[in-house]
Design an enzyme around this catalytic site. Structure first.
Site, PDB file in Angstrom:
ATOM      1  CE  LYS A 101      -4.297  -2.210   1.907  1.00  0.00           C
ATOM      2  NZ  LYS A 101      -5.215  -2.291   3.263  1.00  0.00           N
TER       3      LYS A 101
ATOM      4  CE1 TYR B 117      -9.925  -2.791  -0.319  1.00  0.00           C
ATOM      5  CE2 TYR B 117      -8.658  -0.552  -1.282  1.00  0.00           C
ATOM      6  CZ  TYR B 117      -8.211  -1.686  -0.545  1.00  0.00           C
ATOM      7  OH  TYR B 117      -7.243  -2.718   0.053  1.00  0.00           O
TER       8      TYR B 117
ATOM      9  CB  THR C 287      -7.225  -5.602   9.923  1.00  0.00           C
ATOM     10  OG1 THR C 287      -7.714  -6.682   9.425  1.00  0.00           O
ATOM     11  CG2 THR C 287      -7.836  -4.352   9.019  1.00  0.00           C
TER      12      THR C 287
ATOM     13  NE  ARG D  27      -2.367  -5.082   7.034  1.00  0.00           N
ATOM     14  CZ  ARG D  27      -3.162  -6.183   6.596  1.00  0.00           C
ATOM     15  NH1 ARG D  27      -4.326  -7.088   7.505  1.00  0.00           N
ATOM     16  NH2 ARG D  27      -4.422  -5.650   5.739  1.00  0.00           N
TER      17      ARG D  27
ATOM     18  CG  ASN E 219      -3.985  -1.979   6.090  1.00  0.00           C
ATOM     19  OD1 ASN E 219      -3.554  -1.845   5.567  1.00  0.00           O
ATOM     20  ND2 ASN E 219      -4.624  -3.024   7.019  1.00  0.00           N
TER      21      ASN E 219
ATOM     22  CD  GLU F  90      -8.758  -9.379  -4.003  1.00  0.00           C
ATOM     23  OE1 GLU F  90      -9.715  -8.132  -3.139  1.00  0.00           O
ATOM     24  OE2 GLU F  90      -7.910  -9.444  -3.469  1.00  0.00           O
TER      25      GLU F  90
HETATM   26  P1  GDP Z   1      -7.682  -6.160   5.584  1.00  0.00           P
HETATM   27  O1  GDP Z   1      -8.615  -7.642   4.812  1.00  0.00           O
HETATM   28  O2  GDP Z   1      -7.040  -7.303   6.539  1.00  0.00           O
HETATM   29  O3  GDP Z   1      -6.781  -5.747   4.657  1.00  0.00           O
HETATM   30  O4  GDP Z   1      -9.301  -5.688   6.613  1.00  0.00           O
HETATM   31  P2  GDP Z   1     -10.624  -5.078   5.885  1.00  0.00           P
HETATM   32  O5  GDP Z   1     -10.787  -6.538   4.359  1.00  0.00           O
HETATM   33  O6  GDP Z   1     -11.545  -5.517   6.776  1.00  0.00           O
HETATM   34  O7  GDP Z   1      -9.879  -3.932   5.305  1.00  0.00           O
HETATM   35  C1  GDP Z   1     -10.153  -3.698   4.193  1.00  0.00           C
HETATM   36  C2  GDP Z   1      -9.060  -2.557   4.084  1.00  0.00           C
HETATM   37  O8  GDP Z   1      -9.782  -1.002   4.617  1.00  0.00           O
HETATM   38  C3  GDP Z   1      -8.018  -2.857   5.669  1.00  0.00           C
HETATM   39  O9  GDP Z   1      -7.099  -3.024   5.406  1.00  0.00           O
HETATM   40  C4  GDP Z   1      -7.579  -1.286   5.863  1.00  0.00           C
HETATM   41  O10 GDP Z   1      -6.973  -0.614   4.750  1.00  0.00           O
HETATM   42  C5  GDP Z   1      -9.044  -0.965   5.401  1.00  0.00           C
HETATM   43  N1  GDP Z   1      -9.485  -0.482   7.120  1.00  0.00           N
HETATM   44  C6  GDP Z   1     -10.543  -1.601   7.698  1.00  0.00           C
HETATM   45  N2  GDP Z   1     -11.031  -1.706   8.602  1.00  0.00           N
HETATM   46  C7  GDP Z   1     -11.123   0.257   8.620  1.00  0.00           C
HETATM   47  C8  GDP Z   1     -11.609   1.226   9.417  1.00  0.00           C
HETATM   48  O11 GDP Z   1     -11.912   0.335  10.164  1.00  0.00           O
HETATM   49  N3  GDP Z   1     -11.042   2.022   9.383  1.00  0.00           N
HETATM   50  C9  GDP Z   1     -10.124   2.891   8.263  1.00  0.00           C
HETATM   51  N4  GDP Z   1     -10.050   3.912   8.529  1.00  0.00           N
HETATM   52  N5  GDP Z   1     -10.365   1.575   7.406  1.00  0.00           N
HETATM   53  C10 GDP Z   1     -10.389   0.469   7.843  1.00  0.00           C
END
Ligand code: GDP
Length: 138
Positions: free
Chosen positions: A10, A50, A92, A103, A113, A127
């Site tokens: 990222k 996304y 995450t 991370r 992250n 993807e």
């Molecule tokens: P991942 O699969 O661990 O990447 O997590 P998710 O699929 O839940 O979320 C996608 C991405 O959204 C994450 O990697 C973060 O960059 C972002 N994200 C997730 N939760 C939050 C949140 O609560 N707040 C913000 N600002 N970004 C988030």
């Protein structure tokens, strides 16, 4: 049997100069880099990528963040690639990520992250196809 997954370094990690270190972690963990490219993406491209998150409260912030600077897009291959990359990435929220994960080492916040990894077979297929053409994956 070898499995493919999709990953992104990222913009936060690229900006901080962690590209090489993240790639080293990935290779050390036994992944083959099938395809790799560095590019900046538009807000619209981030929104398409996304789309499954479009109802979530952070969708706007996340897609804006992903278009703030260059990212590194990759297709990775190994046995059990999807689950193993998720394990290597860590939680995450880096505050909850285990020692030794990417991370834990490189992420700054729940949003910034450092790395993305596909979370299942169907998302990996979507993807990879979203960012790479078939001829780039030979
Ligand atoms: P991942 O699969 O661990 O990447 O997590 P998710 O699929 O839940 O979320 C996608 C991405 O959204 C994450 O990697 C973060 O960059 C972002 N994200 C997730 N939760 C939050 C949140 O609560 N707040 C913000 N600002 N970004 C988030």
């Amino acid at each position: 049997m070898a499995q493919r997954t999709f990953s992104i370094i990222k913009p936060d990690a690229v900006r901080k100069g962690h590209t090489g270190a993240v790639l080293a972690e990935i290779e050390k963990a036994g992944f083959q880099i099938v395809a790799i490219k560095k590019q900046s993406i538009s807000r619209a491209q981030a929104e398409g990528f996304y789309h499954v998150h479009k109802e979530r409260p952070f969708f706007g912030e996340l897609t804006q963040f992903m278009s703030t600077g260059p990212i590194v897009l990759m297709v990775l291959e190994k046995a059990n690639a999807i689950a193993d990359l998720r394990k290597l990435m860590g939680a995450t929220n880096p505050a909850n990520a285990e020692e030794g994960t990417i991370r834990k080492k490189f992420a700054g916040s729940i949003q910034e992250n450092a790395i993305h990894g596909s979370d299942g077979d169907e998302t990996a297929a979507f993807e990879i196809g979203y960012w790479f053409a078939g001829y780039e994956l030979i």
